[in-house]
Design an enzyme around this catalytic site. Structure first.
Site, PDB file in Angstrom:
ATOM      1  N   LYS A 234       0.721  -1.108   0.003  1.00  9.93           N
ATOM      2  CA  LYS A 234      -0.014   0.079  -0.045  1.00  9.93           C
ATOM      3  C   LYS A 234       0.825   1.257  -0.003  1.00  9.93           C
ATOM      4  CE  LYS A 234      -3.603   2.336   2.708  1.00  9.93           C
ATOM      5  NZ  LYS A 234      -4.663   2.333   3.624  1.00  9.93           N
ATOM      6  N   LYS A 292      -2.276  -1.696  -3.938  1.00 11.60           N
ATOM      7  CA  LYS A 292      -3.039  -0.369  -3.836  1.00 11.60           C
ATOM      8  C   LYS A 292      -2.186   0.720  -3.840  1.00 11.60           C
ATOM      9  CE  LYS A 292      -5.945   1.679  -0.597  1.00 11.60           C
ATOM     10  NZ  LYS A 292      -6.629   1.829   0.812  1.00 11.60           N
TER      11      LYS A 292
HETATM   12  C1  PBG Z   1      -7.065   3.288   5.414  1.00  9.84           C
HETATM   13  C2  PBG Z   1      -7.502   3.443   3.962  1.00  9.84           C
HETATM   14  C3  PBG Z   1      -7.359   4.118   3.137  1.00  9.84           C
HETATM   15  C4  PBG Z   1      -8.190   3.590   1.680  1.00  9.84           C
HETATM   16  C5  PBG Z   1      -8.416   2.557   2.120  1.00  9.84           C
HETATM   17  N1  PBG Z   1      -8.289   2.034   3.494  1.00  9.84           N
HETATM   18  C6  PBG Z   1      -6.907   5.622   2.874  1.00  9.84           C
HETATM   19  C7  PBG Z   1      -5.487   5.744   3.283  1.00  9.84           C
HETATM   20  O1  PBG Z   1      -4.884   4.988   3.526  1.00  9.84           O
HETATM   21  O2  PBG Z   1      -4.987   7.011   3.653  1.00  9.84           O
HETATM   22  C8  PBG Z   1      -8.143   4.532   0.569  1.00  9.84           C
HETATM   23  C9  PBG Z   1      -9.183   3.986  -0.372  1.00  9.84           C
HETATM   24  C10 PBG Z   1      -9.319   4.871  -1.383  1.00  9.84           C
HETATM   25  O3  PBG Z   1      -8.819   5.784  -1.718  1.00  9.84           O
HETATM   26  O4  PBG Z   1     -10.350   4.579  -2.341  1.00  9.84           O
HETATM   27  N2  PBG Z   1      -7.839   2.536   6.110  1.00  9.84           N
END
Ligand code: PBG
Length: 374
Positions: A234, A292
């Site tokens: 991520k 992601k």
């Molecule tokens: C954190 C989380 C995020 C997203 C999913 N889970 C935000 C982040 O890490 O700042 C982003 C998902 C998206 O942008 O569609 N729990």
């Protein structure tokens, strides 16, 4: 060779056959025909297999199916009506009640999973509401599960939606997220999610050791059958922008707190580090891995496909969704075509599952031919 010469040569290659030949009166002399094959034509013509729709259908290598799809949903507590999200056209914050109809509709579309994100009105330093068996996280999971038992309910376990500072876990003195306390908490949060009926636990906080802590906790509490989908790679991406508004977890309000998540999420510049992190999650007991964001990180997905045999998920994040929607609204591209092409790219790069806000629209399109517009 001129055309008339070719035709003459071709005529020359037709020979008389014996009167009783099963081939009829004449046939081509194969040797003569062969000698005609010239450099003028490409021997291999790729377009032969692109000529008709049916041939293209037959030779197609990848496709997007309803059962590849997972829909992320936002659920806000203490609101009377579902709210549209300005930065994500077509996406809503559901109420706890409207969540039921929404998941039923998603299940009917053929989509196989939902991932739930809470919009909390009970935030504190640690995000304790998400560790409470009566908190929003637990309530929305059991609501969704009871409304559509056939759907896989995936619990995003993280704290940013529940902390008053917006970071993904409690902070230590110097304002950074405390890794080991967060890991302890996320293990508790995972247990709460499993008890509420979650089918899959998806830790997204990028804390070191979280997968093994969750695995161990689930195993000793009677949830050894619940798989972990690790947000393995991520990245600290600007493409989460609309999500942070949607889930109400933007950073920056508190001047003493870091304004980005770069000390725990991955550097977008790094490939090898992403693969190491993903393989670490695999060794810690992850059952599935996720990359992601999606479209800007296809190389990571394709490389991870080479390295791991685990099922792979990819998350088409809020900013990717918003880009397609707003570009279409501006008349720059066709939303449906751009969405389908993006999702196909994920399959081609090696994804088994795709999280997308367009999931149920896409499922209805591929199963029933129902178009979806901008
Ligand atoms: C954190 C989380 C995020 C997203 C999913 N889970 C935000 C982040 O890490 O700042 C982003 C998902 C998206 O942008 O569609 N729990």
């Amino acid at each position: 060779m001129s055309d008339s010469k070719i035709i003459k040569d071709l005529k020359d290659s037709i020979v008389e056959t014996a009167p009783d030949s099963p081939h009829g009166k004449t046939h081509f002399d194969q040797m003569k025909l062969h000698s005609l094959s010239s450099d003028r034509f490409p021997h291999v013509r790729m377009r032969r297999m692109r000529r008709t729709e049916s041939i293209r259908d037959l030779v197609r290598e990848n496709s997007v199916q309803a059962n590849d799809l997972i829909v992320p949903l936002f659920v806000e507590e203490n609101i009377d009506e579902r709210k549209p999200l300005a930065s994500m056209p077509g996406v809503f914050r559901e109420t706890e009640k409207s969540l039921e109809a929404r998941v039923k509709d998603i299940a009917a579309s053929g989509v196989r999973g939902v991932m739930l994100f809470g919009v909390s009105h009970n935030k504190d330093h640690t995000g304790s509401d998400s560790m409470d068996p009566n908190g929003l996280l637990a309530r929305m999971i059991s609501r969704a599960k009871n409304a559509a038992p056939e759907l896989s309910v995936i619990a995003d376990v993280c704290f940013c939606e529940y902390t008053d500072h917006g970071h993904c876990g409690p902070l230590c003195q110097h304002g950074d997220v405390d890794n080991d306390r967060t890991v302890e908490n996320v293990a508790i949060q995972s247990l709460i999610a499993a008890e509420a009926g979650a089918d899959i636990i998806a830790p997204s906080g990028m804390m070191d050791g979280q997968v093994s802590a969750i695995r161990h906790t689930l195993d000793v509490t009677g949830f050894s059958h619940i798989p972990i989908m690790a947000y393995a790679a991520k990245f600290a991406s600007c493409f989460y922008g609309p999500f942070r508004d949607a889930a109400g977890c933007a950073l920056g309000a508190n001047p003493n707190v870091r304004k980005d998540r770069k000390s725990y999420q991955m550097d977008p510049a790094n490939v090898r580090e992403a693969l190491r992190d993903a393989m670490l999650d695999e060794r810690e007991g992850a059952d599935m891995l996720m990359v992601k964001p999606g479209i800007a990180y296809l190389d990571i997905l394709a490389k991870l496909r080479q390295q791991s045999d685990l099922p792979l998920a990819v998350y088409q994040v809020s900013g990717e969704y918003a880009m397609l929607r707003f570009a279409a609204q501006a008349g720059a591209l066709n939303y449906q075509d751009a969405m389908m092409e993006s999702l196909l790219a994920f399959k081609r790069a090696g994804a088994d599952m795709i999280l997308t806000y367009a999931g149920d629209d896409v499922a209805r399109f591929v199963r029933e031919g129902k178009p979806f517009g901008a």
